[in-house]
Enzyme design. Structure first.
Site, PDB file in Angstrom:
ATOM      1  N   HIS A 200      -4.859  -3.515 -11.706  1.00 23.13           N
ATOM      2  CA  HIS A 200      -5.281  -4.611 -10.830  1.00 23.13           C
ATOM      3  C   HIS A 200      -6.033  -5.652 -11.664  1.00 23.13           C
ATOM      4  O   HIS A 200      -6.907  -5.298 -12.458  1.00 23.13           O
ATOM      5  CB  HIS A 200      -6.182  -4.054  -9.719  1.00 23.13           C
ATOM      6  CG  HIS A 200      -6.612  -5.110  -8.747  1.00 23.13           C
ATOM      7  ND1 HIS A 200      -5.769  -5.620  -7.778  1.00 23.13           N
ATOM      8  CD2 HIS A 200      -7.789  -5.794  -8.624  1.00 23.13           C
ATOM      9  CE1 HIS A 200      -6.415  -6.555  -7.091  1.00 23.13           C
ATOM     10  NE2 HIS A 200      -7.639  -6.676  -7.582  1.00 23.13           N
TER      11      HIS A 200
ATOM     12  N   LEU B 274       0.861  -1.190   0.000  1.00 22.82           N
ATOM     13  CA  LEU B 274       0.000   0.000   0.000  1.00 22.82           C
ATOM     14  C   LEU B 274       0.894   1.235   0.000  1.00 22.82           C
ATOM     15  O   LEU B 274       1.939   1.257   0.661  1.00 22.82           O
ATOM     16  CB  LEU B 274      -0.847   0.025   1.268  1.00 22.82           C
ATOM     17  CG  LEU B 274      -2.177  -0.708   1.261  1.00 22.82           C
ATOM     18  CD1 LEU B 274      -2.844  -0.571   2.626  1.00 22.82           C
ATOM     19  CD2 LEU B 274      -3.092  -0.179   0.168  1.00 22.82           C
ATOM     20  N   ILE B 275       0.469   2.244  -0.726  1.00 16.84           N
ATOM     21  CA  ILE B 275       1.234   3.499  -0.744  1.00 16.84           C
ATOM     22  C   ILE B 275       0.842   4.298   0.506  1.00 16.84           C
ATOM     23  O   ILE B 275      -0.346   4.506   0.772  1.00 16.84           O
ATOM     24  CB  ILE B 275       0.908   4.303  -2.021  1.00 16.84           C
ATOM     25  CG1 ILE B 275       1.321   3.520  -3.277  1.00 16.84           C
ATOM     26  CG2 ILE B 275       1.559   5.676  -1.992  1.00 16.84           C
ATOM     27  CD1 ILE B 275       2.804   3.357  -3.487  1.00 16.84           C
TER      28      ILE B 275
HETATM   29  C1  GAR Z   1      -0.469  -7.829 -12.700  1.00 16.43           C
HETATM   30  O1  GAR Z   1      -1.409  -8.765 -13.154  1.00 16.43           O
HETATM   31  C2  GAR Z   1      -1.157  -6.718 -11.933  1.00 16.43           C
HETATM   32  O2  GAR Z   1      -2.460  -6.469 -12.374  1.00 16.43           O
HETATM   33  C3  GAR Z   1      -1.158  -7.285 -10.532  1.00 16.43           C
HETATM   34  O3  GAR Z   1       0.072  -7.913 -10.393  1.00 16.43           O
HETATM   35  C4  GAR Z   1       0.451  -8.443 -11.645  1.00 16.43           C
HETATM   36  C5  GAR Z   1       1.900  -8.089 -11.888  1.00 16.43           C
HETATM   37  O4  GAR Z   1       2.408  -8.801 -12.967  1.00 16.43           O
HETATM   38  N1  GAR Z   1      -1.354  -6.247  -9.568  1.00 16.43           N
HETATM   39  C6  GAR Z   1      -2.019  -6.416  -8.428  1.00 16.43           C
HETATM   40  O5  GAR Z   1      -2.503  -7.484  -8.078  1.00 16.43           O
HETATM   41  C7  GAR Z   1      -2.133  -5.168  -7.572  1.00 16.43           C
HETATM   42  N2  GAR Z   1      -3.103  -5.309  -6.559  1.00 16.43           N
HETATM   43  P1  GAR Z   1       3.777  -8.398 -13.636  1.00 16.43           P
HETATM   44  O6  GAR Z   1       4.808  -8.327 -12.501  1.00 16.43           O
HETATM   45  O7  GAR Z   1       4.086  -9.516 -14.587  1.00 16.43           O
HETATM   46  O8  GAR Z   1       3.588  -7.080 -14.316  1.00 16.43           O
END
Ligand code: GAR
EC number: 2.1.2.2
Length: 188
Positions: free
Chosen positions: A110, A93-94
């Site tokens: 997300h 969280l920021i």
């Molecule tokens: C992505 O699918 C993003 O939407 C999610 O993490 C993944 C990162 O993938 N983010 C969250 O869940 C934030 N709450 P990556 O490292 O391959 O870009």
């Protein structure tokens, strides 16, 4: 040029998709100053090296408090004159100091159709729900977990025989197009 910092904690495929669009000239007014990560072994660091991009590694456990941890981040952001922060799989969280410094200038992606399935394991939550559609959301960041104002969403199917990695792959394919498009619209 608008200077942005990308924050990631994991694989960094979204980070790389943004870097690759920049390299292809698709985000002509965006400059990524550095990758910021809170995980010393994250694969996103390897990806940054490929693009000869500086990496700031900042582990929370090395600080007395989250406020101190974020103060260090703000020092770097200020010295690089960063205007926007783009969270790409950053799993923290920021806190209030960064939020105050970058009000309405922090984006997150997300892997669900928010407000559904906030927080951890959004893909597992969608699979377990029996829904036949899910997707990804880009939103502004506020103090909550995936609660900020929604900017854009894109959807995909969930098939009955999907496992988590099938669905994750389908969602990431969407994200790799959606996020650069939103950055182009909102930040440029
Ligand atoms: C992505 O699918 C993003 O939407 C999610 O993490 C993944 C990162 O993938 N983010 C969250 O869940 C934030 N709450 P990556 O490292 O391959 O870009």
């Amino acid at each position: 040029m608008t200077k942005i910092a990308i924050f990631a904690s994991g694989s960094g495929s979204n980070f790389e998709s943004i870097m690759s669009k920049i390299k292809q000239g698709e985000l002509p007014n965006i400059e990524v100053t550095s990758l910021y990560t809170d995980q010393v072994n994250a694969y996103c660091i390897e990806r940054a090296r490929k693009y000869h991009l500086d990496v700031h590694i900042n582990e929370l456990k090395n600080f007395d408090s989250k406020a101190d941890y974020e103060r260090k981040i703000i020092e770097w952001l200020t010295s690089e004159k960063v205007e926007w922060i783009v969270l790409a799989g950053y799993m923290k969280l920021i806190g209030e100091n960064i939020l105050r410094a970058y009000d309405k200038r922090i984006l997150n992606i997300h892997p669900s159709l928010l407000p559904k399935y906030k927080g951890k394991d959004a893909i597992g939550q969608a699979l377990a729900s029996g829904d036949t559609i899910t997707g990804s959301t880009v939103h502004y960041v506020d103090s909550g977990m995936d609660t900020g104002e929604i900017i854009e969403q894109r959807q995909c199917d969930i098939y009955p025989d999907d496992n988590k990695s099938d669905l994750e792959e389908r969602i990431k394919a969407i994200e790799h197009e959606l996020y650069p498009e939103v950055i182009s619209k909102i930040i440029q």
